[in-house]
Design an enzyme around this catalytic site. Structure first.
Site: not given
Ligand code: MIG
Length: 815
Positions: A427, A430, A503
């Site tokens: 997770d 980015e 999300d």
């Protein structure tokens, strides 16, 4: 010279709100002083180097390289010097080329293979691609151009192509918008976008690959550039498509079609496919932020088994760690992880744990100490460490573009693997940083020895993280296939992992967005994808949750997930009636697993996308372009998820040909919209006539699949239709050494008979002995059934012919 887009006039993208409430930094393109744009001029000479041709206007050089019979790569060197030919995306840069030829004509040069010709116009350096008949499929609208970048060095590079009047555009990964990108301008810059909205851009992934579809003919463009890239599909000027970047090289692959399926397949031939996932990864997965302590996890597992709702994996989100330190356990919540994971495994559950990139700055934490001692963490331009706040507090971040760092990182999973962890969820890669959103541009990266700032490495950071995770697990896994899931990605990431869309929100709009995003990811080379079923933030009502589970059955990756501040959300959370429907659909997923697994094989082996929009199934019909809710899963099952509340029926478009309603076995004729009943316990599911669909019996997890009989449902068609069934050990790489079984069943139906011919390939031996065949839709009276020329017994149950035959039959005739 042709008129060009004035990029200085391009408005900034609307600023997006990040999870932390902070804003993205402004687009630096817009703050630039006026710098002269330069364009390619008249071609004045050329040179050949093997299958590459170099053309120059005296200053700039363009390389046209024949990559395969259908793929041509174009590169621009504004000052004549190409950058290093290195790509994280491309795994197979040199493919087989049957023949290629070069020709100089009066006004142009041509580089041809036996399917495509690249034309380089002498007078203005415009480049075009033609098919064998001489038809122009794609062409420059203006010559490639660039602007020097005085702040960072290098160039802003631009390519502008003609957008044909009716041309539609597909691809570009996870963009949460209409399937057809015509009229949109989009940016690629991996961003943590909690609760993203329809049309928000950019999101978590950067896949700079698109497909143009014009008059039924398709081609692809893969702009292999990791910097912040932009695509404009006729937004600025209706008849122009542009793509450009803030740095790096103007380097793109033209991928010939004309079939969209072939374009995607060929894109996969350059960037790779996902290996065959472990079978358990295709089951139902239950996730939440977070299940803890241990007693909660046991209770969850017990609920699944006692309620008889199939499930293969349970996820542990960040709270399993000690103060969010990666590779540690919170011993208060999980006193004996190995014992817990073993006990879950004994009950058929795999345990998947989250691992984030941020490593807590803590001198008493071995991971931090090792990273620091070995110089594995990212540094700023002035050599400070890149520090930022994420869940553990102040963190440093491994430079995953450094091969040594990746190796170290891969090894860190030893403890988790020894404890029995079966999969890893990456997770925040980015990378996400609280406050400013991500790293500043000046952070330096090794970039596998080719060096670069964060401008260049940002979009591949997550890809290299999950690659390091995958490679580590592969080494540690004792021959078992790894399972990983990532949030951020760049083109080619499909070689290492599955992805989820991040999300999302528990709204009907987001369910609809998921339907768009998964189709788009699939045609963009990332077939192994899923959404957070139910929506991550917010509260779904029972109806929404159930409809999302139904869509989940036909999502390549099927996982329910929810944010920590929401109410508990398991398949039984909405009362008995909905629990029964959720069970029925999760059971359907398990029944279809042999089919689903075979579709994954087609993806791994042949590069076919798993989800296929109707446009892809019938690309010659422009009327399909606006259709966004019908898609096929593999080539035999077509669905149209219900994405509106209160809906009990739906108009569904079925492509030409015959289809069977999965629930009623009613025969339907495609090429038109039909109204389909869709009460809450049904969703529109159709099987293509002529299909042979393998089905498992209902099972609670995939370890229980060792059955004696495999059911095959045969859907009659008056035609010849091929079906494939793929089987193997389900969790090892032995299939790479031919330990698999690929069965081809050819159905031939005519007015009075139906025959099936089976042939097999590979060395795997299936455990069951018998097929139980269910024939649907036979239009004639049955007199006899012969298996390999011997008459056998048969019976008819409610219009369904049922026959048991040995698994290795060669030929069956029903007449
Ligand atoms: O800042 O690990 O998208 O799936 O549950 C939030 C907690 C961090 C974001 C992921 C989400 C996950 C959550 N994570």
């Amino acid at each position: 010279m042709a008129e060009i887009i004035d990029h200085d006039k391009i408005e900034p993208m609307p600023m997006q709100t990040l999870a932390s409430g902070m804003q993205h930094v402004n687009n630096p393109v817009l703050d630039l002083p006026q710098i002269e744009k330069k364009y390619l001029q008249k071609v004045n000479s050329y040179q050949q180097r093997d299958n590459s041709y170099l053309f120059t206007d005296g200053l700039a050089t363009v390389e046209v390289k024949v990559v395969s019979d259908e793929i041509i790569r174009v590169r621009l060197a504004p000052n004549g010097q190409f950058l290093a030919d290195f790509s994280y995306a491309v795994s197979n840069p040199d493919q087989h080329v049957a023949v290629y030829a070069f020709q100089e004509e009066e006004d142009c040069y041509t580089v041809s293979t036996n399917t495509v010709t690249c034309v380089i116009n002498k007078a203005d350096f415009l480049i075009a691609f033609r098919d064998r008949e001489g038809k122009v499929i794609n062409q420059d609208q203006s010559p490639m151009h660039w602007e020097e970048n005085p702040d960072f060095g290098g160039y802003y590079v631009y390519c502008t192509k003609v957008a044909e009047e009716q041309e539609a555009f597909y691809g570009l990964g996870d963009k949460p918008t209409h399937l057809n990108l015509r009229g949109k301008r989009l940016t690629n810059w991996n961003s943590d976008t909690y609760s993203f909205a329809f049309d928000q851009d950019p999101l978590y992934r950067s896949i700079p690959f698109y497909i143009g579809l014009n008059g039924g003919e398709a081609y692809g463009i893969f702009f292999d550039n990791t910097f912040k890239t932009y695509f404009d599909f006729g937004a600025e000027v209706h008849d122009r498509t542009s793509f450009w970047s803030e740095g790096g090289e103007l380097q793109y692959y033209y991928i010939h079609g004309p079939q969209m399926m072939d374009v995607v397949k060929r894109y996969h031939s350059i960037t790779g496919t996902h290996y065959l996932p472990p079978l358990w990864a295709l089951g139902y997965h239950q996730c939440r932020w977070s299940y803890y302590p241990e007693s909660k996890v046991y209770e969850l597992a017990k609920n699944f088994r006692s309620r008889q709702i199939p499930c293969d994996a349970i996820y542990l989100d960040i709270d399993y760690m000690d103060g969010y330190r990666c590779f540690t356990w919170n011993k208060h919540y999980f006193p004996d992880p190995k014992k817990m994971i073993k006990s879950l495994a004994d009950d058929g559950f795999k345990t998947v744990v989250i691992i984030d990139p941020g490593i807590k700055v803590d001198e008493n934490y071995w991971v931090f100490k090792e990273g620091k001692e070995n110089n594995y963490f990212c540094r700023r331009g002035d050599d400070y460490f890149m520090e930022g706040h994420v869940w553990p507090g102040r963190c440093q971040f491994p430079d995953f573009t450094n091969p040594d760092t990746r190796k170290w990182w891969g090894g860190l999973f030893k403890g988790l693997i020894d404890a029995g962890v079966a999969g890893v969820w990456n997770d925040m890669n980015e990378p996400a940083v609280f406050g400013r959103g991500t790293f500043p541009d000046d952070v330096r990266h090794n970039y596998d020895g080719y060096r670069g700032s964060h401008r260049k490495a940002h979009n591949v950071y997550g890809m290299q993280m999950v690659r390091a995770t995958y490679e580590g697990l592969k080494k540690l896994n004792h021959g078992k296939r790894p399972f990983t899931i990532t949030r951020a990605a760049y083109a080619g990431t499909q070689r290492y992992t599955s992805v989820w869309t991040g999300d999302n929100v528990a709204t009907w709009e987001h369910l609809r967005l998921g339907v768009l995003q998964l189709q788009r990811l699939s045609v963009s080379g990332m077939s192994f994808c899923g959404t957070d079923i139910g929506g991550f933030s917010g509260e779904p009502d029972g109806e929404l949750f159930t409809r999302w589970i139904q869509f989940g059955v036909f999502s390549p990756f099927m996982r329910a997930h929810s944010a920590g501040d929401t109410r508990e959300r398991e398949p039984w959370s909405y009362g008995e009636e909905l629990e029964a429907i959720n069970r029925k659909f999760i059971e359907l997923r398990y029944k279809l697993l042999p089919y689903i697994y075979s579709v994954f094989w087609e993806q791994a082996r042949y590069g076919f996308p798993i989800l296929r929009p109707v446009t892809m199934l019938e690309q010659d019909l422009d009327s399909n372009i606006p259709r966004e809710e019908e898609f096929s899963f593999g080539d035999k099952i077509l669905v149209s998820p219900i994405v509106n509340p209160g809906q009990t029926s739906k108009m569904v478009y079925l492509p030409h040909g015959n289809w069977y309603n999965y629930w009623t076995n009613a025969l339907l004729t495609g090429g038109t919209e039909i109204e389909v009943a869709a009460p809450l316990d049904q969703m529109p599911v159709f099987i293509k006539a002529g299909a042979v669909v393998p089905e498992f019996p209902i099972m609670q997890h995939v370890d229980l699949r060792l059955v004696n009989v495999l059911k095959l449902t045969i859907y009659y068609a008056e035609a010849e239709v091929n079906s494939f069934i793929y089987e193997d050990q389900g969790d090892t790489f032995a299939y790479e050494q031919d330990v698999y079984l690929e069965k081809k069943i050819v159905l031939i139906g005519d007015k009075n008979s139906l025959s099936l011919n089976q042939s097999t390939d590979g060395l795997f031996i299936e455990r069951y002995d018998t097929y139980k065949l269910h024939f649907i839709g036979l239009p004639f009276n049955i007199n006899r059934v012969r298996v390999d020329n011997k008459m056998v017994e048969w019976k008819a149950e409610d219009d369904i012919l049922v026959v048991e035959v040995p698994k290795d039959f060669r030929n069956i005739v029903v007449e």
